[in-house]
Scaffold this active site. Structure first.
Site, PDB file in Angstrom:
ATOM      1  N   GLU A 279       0.843  -1.199   0.000  1.00 57.60           N
ATOM      2  CA  GLU A 279       0.000   0.000   0.000  1.00 57.60           C
ATOM      3  C   GLU A 279       0.881   1.252   0.000  1.00 57.60           C
ATOM      4  OE1 GLU A 279      -3.277   2.056   3.055  1.00 57.60           O
ATOM      5  OE2 GLU A 279      -1.904   0.485   3.729  1.00 57.60           O
ATOM      6  N   LYS A 339      -9.619   1.810  -2.961  1.00 60.00           N
ATOM      7  CA  LYS A 339     -10.055   1.304  -1.668  1.00 60.00           C
ATOM      8  C   LYS A 339     -11.503   1.681  -1.400  1.00 60.00           C
ATOM      9  CE  LYS A 339      -8.598   1.033   3.189  1.00 60.00           C
ATOM     10  NZ  LYS A 339      -7.629   1.520   4.184  1.00 60.00           N
ATOM     11  N   CYS A 389      -5.145  -2.644   3.115  1.00 56.30           N
ATOM     12  CA  CYS A 389      -5.016  -2.470   4.554  1.00 56.30           C
ATOM     13  C   CYS A 389      -6.141  -3.204   5.298  1.00 56.30           C
ATOM     14  CB  CYS A 389      -4.960  -0.990   4.918  1.00 56.30           C
ATOM     15  SG  CYS A 389      -4.335  -0.685   6.594  1.00 56.30           S
TER      16      CYS A 389
END
Length: 520
Positions: A279, A339, A389
């Protein structure tokens, strides 16, 4: 003194629950400790229930002691938020500690309500009481994981990723495992607290059945030939772990220069069919990168037999996304995953809390959320579904990709940067979470992280390859993609977690109605 000792008992049981998710001494989940801590909670709640006839207020007493248990559990689980706020955010230590305690105390209210209702309204039958408490506890877990964007980190079911109840994962998911575990712990606690005749034998027998059923479920998962038929072949990968210190990550003359140089070199010289960065490995917007930097990566993977997935923020100056870009031959434009489930206070600021984030030296902003069930990255016969994440905490959202078996992912990919939390138990906890997703969907989970755990997890939830943590390196491995849908994937992809909500609410409602009718 007796009240203080009792409060201490609830707090210690809560800390044991935290340790069961990932033991502080070795990072391993301890399924038996999770059962033991819940059993200790129920034992003490039943003692409060027994004393209610003596003039105590059962609702208030149950709520208080359940809140103490849950606050200790949650503080002991995500205490490492202190590191991100104080060490890297510059928030004064007392304020950072208060913030962690306040978050834990607020989330503990769900469990306080569950314990209050149990103490006040639990049936006298151990079997019905176990079903009642398991339903209440499951509702509390679901509320914590969904309300106000949800923060389900450290749910009890993750302690069972290596235990006998792990076999329930492809059928019920982590919350279903948590419900079964709560039922077992309640049955055991009530049986031994009221150890006499059938009141002891029946609950213990049922608890043993629930622990032994996984053996039967294991045989139903398919023969070796069926297992081989679900294979989608193998693909070679290279996972990059830059180990860029968090306090240098956004410094132009420090972490940014290091990241651009090291990741750029690795992307150019890699030989694996698929190369993956963590990330925000490139911590700049495309427009802020050195001239020609991103174009050089695209050109490197525009031909040949290799592809790359690169983590970086994207945006146009007005709206931003935490994203990964995929580069492969024959594509005019890169693949993009944005995301979907953003982190409160990390990627967007909840209303009325801007004052709090302004106290920290963290580059926070409001990011744009990507859509649910975005298309996977197709490469060499595999369909690779990224998540970024803590998105892998939300199994129902990952499950949205599994509605149609023909285009369901064959490999799950998590890219993360856990450097915000230092060398803490957060790394081990996140690894257990990813392993649970692999079990639920019977898919390998590949993790590329900045500081660890950079690993390959097979479809049975086992770590097969791992880089040493807090080091800079490249992990090369082969991953076997998988096909087929687990029962969990089939129902969660269509109904999200509503079947669990409905079942738990039905049990609670039926228990309360039955109790009221008996009272009449």
């Amino acid at each position: 003194m007796k009240t203080l000792i009792r409060a201490l008992g609830f707090g210690l049981a809560g800390l044991a629950q935290a340790a069961s998710i990932a033991a502080p001494w070795n990072g391993q989940p301890l399924w038996w400790l999770q059962l033991l801590s819940l059993a200790a909670l129920v034992w003490q709640l039943d003692a409060l229930r027994s004393g209610a006839a003596g003039g105590r207020r059962p609702l208030r007493s149950g709520a208080l002691h359940g809140w103490l248990f849950a606050t200790a559990w949650l503080c002991g689980t995500f205490w490492w938020l202190f590191i991100s706020m104080h060490t890297y955010g510059g928030l004064a230590a007392p304020l950072a500690a208060i913030a962690v305690l306040a978050l834990s105390a607020a989330l503990a209210l769900y469990y306080a309500l569950a314990c209050a209702l149990f103490v006040a309204y639990a049936p006298s039958s151990p079997l019905r009481a176990a079903a009642f408490f398991a339903a209440l506890w499951t509702l509390a877990e679901l509320l914590r994981g969904s309300w106000f964007t949800g923060f389900p980190w450290g749910a009890g079911g993750y302690a069972h990723v290596d235990g006998p109840l792990a076999v329930y994962a492809p059928w019920l998911g982590v919350y279903g495992i948590g419900a079964v575990a709560t039922g077992i712990a309640t049955l055991a606690a009530l049986a031994f607290r009221n150890a006499r005749g059938r009141a002891f034998a029946a609950p213990v027998a049922l608890a043993l059945v629930l622990l032994c059923v996984p053996v039967l479920l294991s045989t139903l998962r398919g023969t070796p030939s069926d297992d081989a038929a679900r294979s989608r072949g193998r693909i070679g990968i290279a996972l990059l772990q830059g180990n860029i210190p968090q306090d240098e990550k956004f410094i132009p003359s420090g972490g940014i220069v290091t990241a651009l140089r090291w990741y750029g070199e690795q992307l150019q010289k890699a030989t694996a069919p698929l190369v993956i960065t963590p990330e925000t490995a490139l911590p700049l917007l495309p427009s802020q990168l050195p001239p020609g930097y991103l174009e050089a990566i695209a050109a490197r993977y525009a031909s040949g037999s290799q592809a790359a997935i690169v983590g970086l923020p994207t945006g146009n100056g007005q709206s931003y996304s935490n994203a990964v870009l995929g580069f492969k031959p024959g594509e005019a434009a890169p693949y993009r995953y944005e995301k979907h489930h953003l982190v409160p206070f990390g990627e967007f600021i909840p209303r009325m809390f801007r004052w709090f984030t302004d106290m920290m030296n963290i580059p926070l902003g409001d990011f744009r959320s990507g859509g649910l069930a975005q298309a996977p990255f197709a490469w060499q016969g595999q369909r690779i579904a990224p998540n970024i994440c803590y998105e892998d905490l939300f199994g129902d959202e990952i499950g949205a990709n599994f509605r149609n078996e023909a285009d369901a992912p064959t490999v799950l990919l998590n890219v993360s940067n856990i450097a915000w939390f230092g060398d803490s138990i957060a790394i081990d906890q996140h690894l257990a979470i990813s392993r649970m997703r692999a079990l639920e969907f019977q898919r390998p989970m590949v993790r590329s992280t900045n500081t660890g755990a950079t690993v390959v997890i097979d479809h049975r939830g086992r770590v097969t390859h791992e880089l040493p943590r807090l080091t800079r390196g490249v992990l090369e491995a082969e991953v076997e993609g998988r096909a087929g849908l687990t029962p969990y994937a089939m129902w969660v992809s269509r109904f999200r977690l509503w079947p669990l909500w409905g079942a738990a609410l039905l049990v609670v409602a039926a228990t309360l109605i039955f109790r009221r009718r008996r009272a009449d």
